[in-house]
Design a protein around this motif. Sequence first.
Motif, mmCIF file in Angstrom:
data_model
loop_
_atom_site.group_PDB
_atom_site.id
_atom_site.type_symbol
_atom_site.label_atom_id
_atom_site.label_comp_id
_atom_site.label_asym_id
_atom_site.label_seq_id
_atom_site.Cartn_x
_atom_site.Cartn_y
_atom_site.Cartn_z
ATOM 1 N N MET A 1 0.845 -1.179 0.000
ATOM 2 C CA MET A 1 0.000 0.000 0.000
ATOM 3 C C MET A 1 0.887 1.238 0.000
ATOM 4 S SD MET A 1 -2.638 1.114 2.988
ATOM 5 C CE MET A 1 -3.818 2.349 2.631
ATOM 6 N N ILE A 2 0.591 2.167 -0.859
ATOM 7 C CA ILE A 2 1.304 3.443 -0.896
ATOM 8 C C ILE A 2 0.541 4.423 -0.012
ATOM 9 C CG2 ILE A 2 2.031 5.359 -2.343
ATOM 10 C CD1 ILE A 2 2.260 3.336 -4.645
ATOM 11 N N LEU A 3 1.257 5.006 0.941
ATOM 12 C CA LEU A 3 0.618 5.911 1.897
ATOM 13 C C LEU A 3 0.533 7.326 1.329
ATOM 14 C CD1 LEU A 3 2.401 4.801 5.176
ATOM 15 C CD2 LEU A 3 0.187 4.064 4.301
ATOM 16 N N PRO A 4 -0.632 7.968 1.465
ATOM 17 C CA PRO A 4 -0.759 9.361 1.041
ATOM 18 C C PRO A 4 0.183 10.251 1.844
ATOM 19 C CG PRO A 4 -2.916 8.398 1.500
ATOM 20 C CD PRO A 4 -1.887 7.428 1.973
ATOM 21 N N ALA A 5 0.727 11.277 1.223
ATOM 22 C CA ALA A 5 1.651 12.189 1.894
ATOM 23 C C ALA A 5 0.923 13.118 2.861
ATOM 24 C CB ALA A 5 2.421 13.005 0.864
ATOM 25 N N ASP A 6 -0.296 13.491 2.550
ATOM 26 C CA ASP A 6 -1.070 14.387 3.402
ATOM 27 C C ASP A 6 -1.611 13.615 4.602
ATOM 28 O OD1 ASP A 6 -3.954 15.506 4.125
ATOM 29 O OD2 ASP A 6 -2.759 17.178 3.324
ATOM 30 N N ALA A 7 -1.317 14.097 5.807
ATOM 31 C CA ALA A 7 -1.705 13.392 7.036
ATOM 32 C C ALA A 7 -3.216 13.242 7.177
ATOM 33 C CB ALA A 7 -1.130 14.099 8.255
ATOM 34 N N ASN A 8 -3.979 14.232 6.736
ATOM 35 C CA ASN A 8 -5.429 14.145 6.863
ATOM 36 C C ASN A 8 -6.026 13.106 5.917
ATOM 37 O OD1 ASN A 8 -5.761 16.150 8.909
ATOM 38 N ND2 ASN A 8 -5.312 17.681 7.364
ATOM 39 N N ILE A 9 -5.463 13.012 4.730
ATOM 40 C CA ILE A 9 -5.915 11.982 3.789
ATOM 41 C C ILE A 9 -5.485 10.616 4.289
ATOM 42 C CG2 ILE A 9 -5.690 11.100 1.435
ATOM 43 C CD1 ILE A 9 -5.454 14.055 0.536
ATOM 44 N N LEU A 10 -4.261 10.524 4.800
ATOM 45 C CA LEU A 10 -3.776 9.267 5.379
ATOM 46 C C LEU A 10 -4.697 8.818 6.502
ATOM 47 C CD1 LEU A 10 -1.680 7.031 5.699
ATOM 48 C CD2 LEU A 10 -0.355 8.611 7.139
ATOM 49 N N LEU A 11 -5.057 9.730 7.382
ATOM 50 C CA LEU A 11 -5.971 9.414 8.483
ATOM 51 C C LEU A 11 -7.281 8.850 7.947
ATOM 52 C CD1 LEU A 11 -6.751 9.674 11.560
ATOM 53 C CD2 LEU A 11 -7.730 11.881 10.911
ATOM 54 N N SER A 12 -7.836 9.492 6.951
ATOM 55 C CA SER A 12 -9.103 9.049 6.371
ATOM 56 C C SER A 12 -8.989 7.656 5.765
ATOM 57 C CB SER A 12 -9.562 10.051 5.310
ATOM 58 O OG SER A 12 -10.758 9.626 4.711
ATOM 59 N N VAL A 13 -7.928 7.414 5.013
ATOM 60 C CA VAL A 13 -7.731 6.115 4.369
ATOM 61 C C VAL A 13 -7.577 5.015 5.415
ATOM 62 C CG1 VAL A 13 -6.100 4.764 2.985
ATOM 63 C CG2 VAL A 13 -6.778 7.037 2.225
ATOM 64 N N ILE A 14 -6.731 5.254 6.405
ATOM 65 C CA ILE A 14 -6.461 4.239 7.425
ATOM 66 C C ILE A 14 -7.711 3.979 8.262
ATOM 67 C CG2 ILE A 14 -5.134 3.720 9.509
ATOM 68 C CD1 ILE A 14 -3.568 3.386 6.860
ATOM 69 N N ASN A 15 -8.398 5.020 8.699
ATOM 70 C CA ASN A 15 -9.602 4.810 9.504
ATOM 71 C C ASN A 15 -10.704 4.112 8.718
ATOM 72 O OD1 ASN A 15 -8.756 5.649 12.025
ATOM 73 N ND2 ASN A 15 -9.512 7.734 11.782
ATOM 74 N N THR A 16 -10.814 4.394 7.436
ATOM 75 C CA THR A 16 -11.803 3.709 6.606
ATOM 76 C C THR A 16 -11.474 2.223 6.509
ATOM 77 O OG1 THR A 16 -12.291 5.699 5.340
ATOM 78 C CG2 THR A 16 -12.848 3.591 4.311
ATOM 79 N N LYS A 17 -10.195 1.907 6.289
ATOM 80 C CA LYS A 17 -9.792 0.499 6.224
ATOM 81 C C LYS A 17 -10.005 -0.199 7.563
ATOM 82 C CE LYS A 17 -6.662 0.346 2.347
ATOM 83 N NZ LYS A 17 -7.306 -0.774 1.697
ATOM 84 N N LEU A 18 -9.701 0.492 8.661
ATOM 85 C CA LEU A 18 -9.919 -0.103 9.982
ATOM 86 C C LEU A 18 -11.408 -0.370 10.224
ATOM 87 C CD1 LEU A 18 -7.399 1.959 12.125
ATOM 88 C CD2 LEU A 18 -7.288 -0.498 11.667
ATOM 89 N N ARG A 19 -12.228 0.541 9.803
ATOM 90 C CA ARG A 19 -13.676 0.392 9.995
ATOM 91 C C ARG A 19 -14.262 -0.695 9.104
ATOM 92 N NH1 ARG A 19 -15.824 5.158 7.927
ATOM 93 N NH2 ARG A 19 -16.129 3.995 6.012
ATOM 94 N N ASP A 20 -13.848 -0.728 7.836
ATOM 95 C CA ASP A 20 -14.502 -1.586 6.852
ATOM 96 C C ASP A 20 -13.835 -2.947 6.614
ATOM 97 O OD1 ASP A 20 -16.221 0.548 6.507
ATOM 98 O OD2 ASP A 20 -15.349 1.183 4.593
#
Length: 58
Positions: A1-20
């Motif tokens: 997985m390539i991590l987004p550079a922007d911390a807010n986008i990274l947070l959104s991506v990671i939390n979505t994956k954790l939730r779903d």
Amino acid sequence: MILPADANILLSVINTKLRDEYSSLDELCGEEGLDRAELCALLAAAGYYYVDELNTFK
């Protein structure tokens, strides 16, 4: 997985994956090939921290 550079986008991506998709941060990191300490450090630098009981970053 390539991590987004922007911390807010990274947070959104990671939390979505954790939730779903994943029941824990360890599971997400194992399946996605991420270093847990590095991920936590990236998000901590932006003021976010992992809450194990909620399986999310706040």
